[in-house]
Design an enzyme around this catalytic site. Structure first.
Site: not given
Ligand code: MEV
Length: 427
Positions: A81, A271, A287, A385
């Site tokens: 990513e 995430k 892992d 991004h």
């Molecule tokens: C993207 O990989 C991760 C985010 O969505 C985390 C978040 O929203 O806190 C930017």
């Protein structure tokens, strides 16, 4: 396509031929698979899994300036990513100027279960527990000897009934596994205890124990680390783009509170934490499925899935961010030394203990979490991004260095899309 038998016995060339002949979409498997094989070390990679045709490349990057418990680290990170490494590095530099990441290891206990059916009286089993503990620990002494010597081994055995199921019991065994992740050690011990457990009941003329399965639990709420950062609210200015540091801090805290109360947001929030953690976990040959599974279960420990990190702003104007989560990691055993790049990561991290690696991975998680939420409450994440996205699009169009430079300049203040980049390049 028909069921194929004995596929694993075919040579690599035969496996490739089978796919070429049976999956019409596949155009050039042999060429692509061969291209990404390693010239000198392929046998090693082939041995990690089965039916290996080639290698799947992911970027191996590093994020410097991680001040963790008073010591500077460069973090190896494997991720596909774009922006994860850059976000971690920026966050790490910022927090290094404000005392860095401070961590606490709460404990490093791991659990495994021997599941069995038994129709006897629960009281008998509870009365026998102390005797069974000594007997069962002794029965696997040969297996645990070396781990005992490294400060690990079996630390407790309990018998617990599974109330929803008829006569179903768990023998819950608690382990310490020193610097190894311990999955193999735990499973070996548990499997070796099956027979002694069953024999014990026979010898005591008690109802027969019917063993169902023996397996470690990937839920490790007693293998916990907390990682914290703090600074004065005033000091948040470098992240508060377009807002005063005070407004930024308040919005940041609100975003954290939303993630605590709302499951949809919590999953995305967490995430973002695992963006950093998984990258370190992968780079060190650990892992990531086990780490993620434990973390998400822990996030649901009170019955609702919640964010793993919290934010406080004190009356005195201190901004504090904290992350607590389970992390079962190893720095010996498994792939950690076998995979040449995992071994390299261990060197870059100066051969950490498993507990130190827990602290390092948690710091990566908190660094990425801070960066993500800071972007969300200010510019939004797409700006950052998209810069990297543009670079990927240009690569996919085989842009020349000159085209790259001109396109990046043109899109510096515009929204990026594949179509728009294509049009610009055509023009
Ligand atoms: C993207 O990989 C991760 C985010 O969505 C985390 C978040 O929203 O806190 C930017």
């Amino acid at each position: 396509m028909k069921i194929v038998r004995g596929f694993s016995k075919l040579s690599r060339a035969e496996k490739i031929e089978y796919i070429q002949n049976n999956v019409p979409m596949v155009a050039d498997l042999a060429r692509v698979a061969n291209h990404y094989r390693h010239e000198t070390n392929q046998a090693l990679f082939d041995d990690f899994s089965e039916n290996t045709l080639s290698n799947f490349y992911l970027p191996y990057g590093v994020a410097p300036n991680f001040l963790i418990d008073g010591r500077m680290h460069v973090l190896p990170m494997v991720t596909e990513e774009s922006s994860v490494v850059a976000a971690a590095a920026r966050s790490a530099s910022f927090w290094a100027k404000h005392g860095g990441f401070k961590t606490t290891i709460h404990d490093s206990i791991k659990i495994g279960h021997l599941w069995f059916q038994w129709s006897g009286d629960a009281k008998i089993l509870h009365d026998l527990t102390s005797e069974l503990q000594i007997y069962l620990v002794a029965s696997v002494k040969e297996i645990t000897q070396s781990m005992d010597g490294r400060g690990g081994g079996i630390v407790d055995i309990q018998f617990i009934q599974q109330p929803e199921l008829t006569n179903v019991w768990q023998m819950q065994v608690s382990f310490k596994t020193a610097d190894s992740m311990g999955a193999n050690f735990i499973n070996t011990c548990l499997e070796a205890m099956k027979e002694p457990l069953a024999n014990y009941f026979d010898e005591q003329n008690l109802p027969t124990v019917d063993i169902i399965m023996a397996i470690l639990s990937n839920y490790t709420p007693d293998c916990l680390v907390t990682c914290e950062v703090s600074c004065e609210v005033e000091e948040l200015a470098p992240y508060s783009t377009g807002l005063s540091p005070q407004d930024f801090a308040i919005r940041f805290q609100l975003a954290m509170d939303i993630a605590y109360h709302n499951t949809h947001r919590a999953v995305t929030h967490n995430k973002g934490i695992y963006n950093g953690i998984d990258a370190v976990v992968l780079a060190t040959g650990n892992d990531f499925r086990a780490v993620e599974a434990a973390g998400h279960a822990f996030a649901s420990r009170d019955g609702q899935y919640r964010s793993l990190s919290t934010c406080e702003i004190s009356d005195e104007g201190e901004f504090k961010l904290s992350l607590t989560l389970p992390l079962t990691l190893g720095t010996v055993g498994g792939l950690t030394r076998l995979h040449p790049l995992a071994a390299l990561s261990m060197e870059i991290l100066e051969n950490p203990s498993a507990e130190k690696l827990m602290s390092i991975a948690a710091a990566a998680g908190l660094a990425n979490n801070f960066s993500a939420v800071a972007s969300l409450v200010t510019t939004g994440i797409q700006k950052g991004h998209m810069k990297l996205h543009l670079s990927n699009i240009l690569t996919s169009f085989n842009a020349t260095p000159e085209e790259r430079e001109r396109t990046e300049a043109y899109f510096s203040d515009k929204t990026v899309s594949i179509q728009k980049v294509r049009e610009f390049l055509n023009r």
